[in-house]
Write a protein that holds these residues in place. Structure first.
Motif, short mmCIF file in Angstrom:
data_model
loop_
_atom_site.label_atom_id
_atom_site.label_comp_id
_atom_site.label_asym_id
_atom_site.label_seq_id
_atom_site.Cartn_x
_atom_site.Cartn_y
_atom_site.Cartn_z
N MET A 190 0.82 -1.21 0.00
CA MET A 190 0.00 0.00 0.00
C MET A 190 0.86 1.26 0.00
N ALA A 191 1.97 1.23 0.71
CA ALA A 191 2.87 2.39 0.72
C ALA A 191 3.43 2.65 -0.67
N GLU A 192 3.80 1.59 -1.37
CA GLU A 192 4.33 1.75 -2.72
C GLU A 192 3.25 2.25 -3.67
N LEU A 193 2.04 1.74 -3.52
CA LEU A 193 0.94 2.18 -4.38
C LEU A 193 0.64 3.66 -4.17
N GLN A 194 0.57 4.10 -2.92
CA GLN A 194 0.30 5.50 -2.64
C GLN A 194 1.41 6.41 -3.15
N SER A 195 2.65 5.97 -2.99
CA SER A 195 3.79 6.76 -3.44
C SER A 195 3.79 6.92 -4.96
N ALA A 196 3.56 5.80 -5.66
CA ALA A 196 3.53 5.85 -7.12
C ALA A 196 2.38 6.73 -7.60
N TYR A 197 1.24 6.62 -6.96
CA TYR A 197 0.06 7.39 -7.34
C TYR A 197 0.32 8.88 -7.18
N PRO A 210 -12.89 -6.31 0.12
CA PRO A 210 -12.82 -4.97 0.70
C PRO A 210 -11.42 -4.56 1.14
N HIS A 211 -11.11 -3.30 0.93
CA HIS A 211 -9.83 -2.73 1.34
C HIS A 211 -9.97 -1.22 1.40
N TRP A 212 -9.34 -0.62 2.41
CA TRP A 212 -9.45 0.82 2.61
C TRP A 212 -8.88 1.62 1.46
N ILE A 213 -7.96 1.05 0.69
CA ILE A 213 -7.29 1.81 -0.36
C ILE A 213 -8.28 2.33 -1.40
N ASP A 216 -9.46 5.62 -0.57
CA ASP A 216 -8.40 6.63 -0.58
C ASP A 216 -7.98 7.02 -1.99
N LEU A 217 -7.94 6.06 -2.92
CA LEU A 217 -7.47 6.30 -4.27
C LEU A 217 -8.48 5.84 -5.29
N ASP A 218 -8.49 6.52 -6.44
CA ASP A 218 -9.30 6.09 -7.59
C ASP A 218 -8.47 5.07 -8.37
N LEU A 219 -8.96 3.84 -8.43
CA LEU A 219 -8.20 2.76 -9.05
C LEU A 219 -9.09 1.99 -10.02
N ASN A 220 -8.49 1.52 -11.11
CA ASN A 220 -9.22 0.74 -12.10
C ASN A 220 -8.76 -0.71 -12.09
#
Length: 316
Positions: A190-197, A210-213, A216-220
């Motif tokens: 999740m840290a890597e995903l948020q950083s890349a985003y 289900p996941h909190w991400i 937090d983020l718009d993901l496809n």
């Protein structure tokens, strides 16, 4: 006559109180610890800790034991572990179905979650990889997802190593030009995903909900070919790939659980969680930095009417 009636009423009350005490005294049916499995993702911690705390309220001795998503099944089948709140049925290995068939593992029913698993990417990657969300686009734009370490192949972040090799198997089976790199942990992923985003960098990752991400983020999601019945992950070809078999999430126990702890067995059979409940708890722990036990205690305080019914029915 009145004295006799009063005496009779007193005896009846004493019998009821005595009966209630006898029922309470029967639980726990054994002082041995119920070994409750903790895997290494937050949602499973939430559902497990809530179940464990309810068992404690019933008087049971609970021991939380960390175990991998695949190795745990051997422990359950042998009686070294006793309860697992979240078995995702599309990531179970070879032992689990055999142990269920033999009765060494007993399925209590669905937890109540509505899950999805697959590969996700940020929406901005559709400009760099025309054809997304269709999986076929990934063949033509592997370099858009590449890093210095994987070039010219793309980089796919998969589940931690002890969660199995499903993404890696699909990449190999359909000859997708990507390097499947195991994530170190859910938190690291999740840290890597948020950083890349935040940086607008390329990223392709295996994930679940289900996941909190997703709050937090718009993901496809990468989309695959539709299939009737089950998607057989181990036998896919490039032109007809169906991706991932979608799971149900099952509660399971050791085969001897009901005989040893019958009231606990009944309560766990009734126990449930929803996506909304779990997402809120995961968000609080992973994104807001709150303590897991505090979040679990809050859920218990806010949902007493729900869980008290489970306990009451189990104690009958």
């Amino acid at each position: 006559m009145e004295k006799i009636l009063n005496a009779a009423r007193g005896a009846a009350v004493a019998l009821l109180v005595s009966g209630g005490a006898a029922i309470a005294a029967d639980v726990p049916e054994s002082d041995d610890a119920i070994k409750v499995i903790l895997n290494d993702w937050t949602g499973q911690h939430v559902s497990t800790k809530i179940a464990g705390e309810l068992l404690k309220k019933m008087g049971y001795n609970i021991e939380y034991v960390s175990a991998g998503a695949l190795p745990q099944h051997a422990g359950l089948a042998q009686g070294n572990l006793h309860f697992q709140a979240e078995v995702w049925t599309n990531n179970i290995g070879d032992l689990y179905p055999k142990a269920v068939e033999s009765g060494d593992i007993v399925v209590l029913g669905d937890l109540g979650l509505e899950p999805r698993e697959g590969w996700i990417y940020p929406p901005y990657m559709e400009e760099k990889c025309p054809g997304l969300p269709g999986y076929q686009a990934l063949y033509d734009c592997a370099q858009a997802f590449a890093t210095a370490e994987t070039f010219p192949n793309g980089r796919l972040i998969t589940y931690p190593a002890d969660w199995g090799t499903r993404s890696r198997d699909i990449v190999a089976g359909i000859e997708l030009p990507y390097n499947a790199v195991a994530g170190g942990s859910e938190g690291a992923m999740m840290a890597e995903l948020q950083s890349a985003y935040a940086a607008g960098d390329p990223i392709l990752m295996m994930i679940w909900q289900p996941h909190w991400i997703f709050a937090d983020l718009d993901l496809n999601w990468v989309e695959w070919n539709p299939v009737e019945g089950e998607c057989v992950e181990e036998a896919q070809e490039r032109d007809t790939a169906c991706g991932f078999q979608q799971a149900s999430v099952e509660k399971v126990v050791w085969g001897g659980f009901e005989e040893k702890w019958p009231a606990a067995y009944k309560m766990l059979s009734l126990y449930s969680q929803t996506n909304e409940e779990q997402n809120a708890a995961i968000l609080a722990v992973d994104n807001q930095g709150r303590d897991l036990d505090e979040v679990v205690a809050e859920w218990l305080a806010n949902n007493e009417a729900k869980w008290q019914r489970w306990i009451d029915e189990a104690m009958q």
